[in-house]
Design an enzyme around this catalytic site. Sequence first.
Site, short mmCIF file in Angstrom:
data_model
loop_
_atom_site.label_atom_id
_atom_site.label_comp_id
_atom_site.label_asym_id
_atom_site.label_seq_id
_atom_site.Cartn_x
_atom_site.Cartn_y
_atom_site.Cartn_z
CE LYS A 59 -6.26 -7.24 -1.95
NZ LYS A 59 -6.05 -6.77 -0.57
CE LYS A 103 -12.70 -2.11 0.66
NZ LYS A 103 -13.32 -1.77 1.89
CE LYS A 131 -4.44 -1.51 1.71
NZ LYS A 131 -5.45 -1.44 2.76
#
Length: 333
Positions: free
Chosen positions: A198, A201, A114
């Site tokens: 993956k 969102k 991230k």
Amino acid sequence: MNKKIFSGVQPTGNLHLGNYLGAIKNFVELNNDDKNDCVFCVVDLHAITVKQDPKELRDNIRETVATFIACGINPEKSIIFKQSTVSAHSEAAWLLSCVARMGWLNRMTQFKEKAGKDKEKASIGLYSYPILMAADILLYDATHVPVGEDQKQHLELCRDIAQKFNNDYAVDDFLKVPEPLIQKEFSRIMSLKDGTKKMSKSDLSDLSRVNLTDDKDLIINKIKKAKTDPLPLPNSLNELNARPEAKNLLGIYSSLTNFTLEQSINEFSGKNFSEFKEKLSQVLVEKIDKISNEIKKLNTDKKYLDQILLDGQKKANDISSYKLKKMHEIIGF
Ligand code: TYM
């Protein structure tokens, strides 16, 4: 023994098929069993580890509650609440951050993914996020935590933190070491555009995921455009393993129909993708269209959604403030 179930979902919008098949579907099954005590948390404190627009955040919090209910969670038989309204979570996170070790956090792969290349610019919250997650779980003496595969490492950290707290303060079994509940198959749903990534969102392409608010036409269109490979569908698991997109789509189909992967391979072996995609769309529309309509309906009833959160807050506060008080006594405050 009754299972104590705890899990959380971030209210960051675009809850998708990965959230549903990897986690929420499992929440519903656990909630349907009267022997389980279930707590489901809308983790808004986790959401602000990356920048959020306040108005969107407020809407997304309600929509997450609406999604829980539309998917089949029963608010009468579970505690549903908003993390920021129960202050024990932030307080326990501080206490546990004095137990967790830097070396443990430095190993967290989700932070590395991230934060990306520019680690220096990531928030401290994004780095220490798994400690808050441990606080969430440990305050409720949760015995089982249903999550998708991407949360496995965070749960291992939570177990390490619980054990170290118990050892450091010589309070055997005070913090309960929870068991992860990760489905053996289909616990990692991949992007429709890249079978090695993956479903998420935060993916910029909306075509990469089926959102739980998508309508019939959108779902059909996304499946039509989903990436495949040029070969017909495979005859065996072995063959499938080398074909990430085929594996993901057959996995989604299997999870929705409660078939094993082998059964789905047998159903479609040698057929071309267009035939399979038609069937997959049909199964998806059957499931998601209902959920999507229900979310939209519930979203208009803000009072009802806010009341659920308020009821949940009271119950969650009772449980967690008691545990926090015990932590204070043990620490010596
Ligand atoms: P979050 O909000 O990213 O995701 C919510 C749940 O959905 C699962 N999930 C997936 N499962 C399969 N395939 C995917 N592509 C996929 N994407 C998401 C996640 O594994 C998760 O179960 N840190 C957590 C929230 C959290 C929490 C907790 C969970 C906070 N405190 C305490 C359990 C217990 C998170 O960010 O999930």
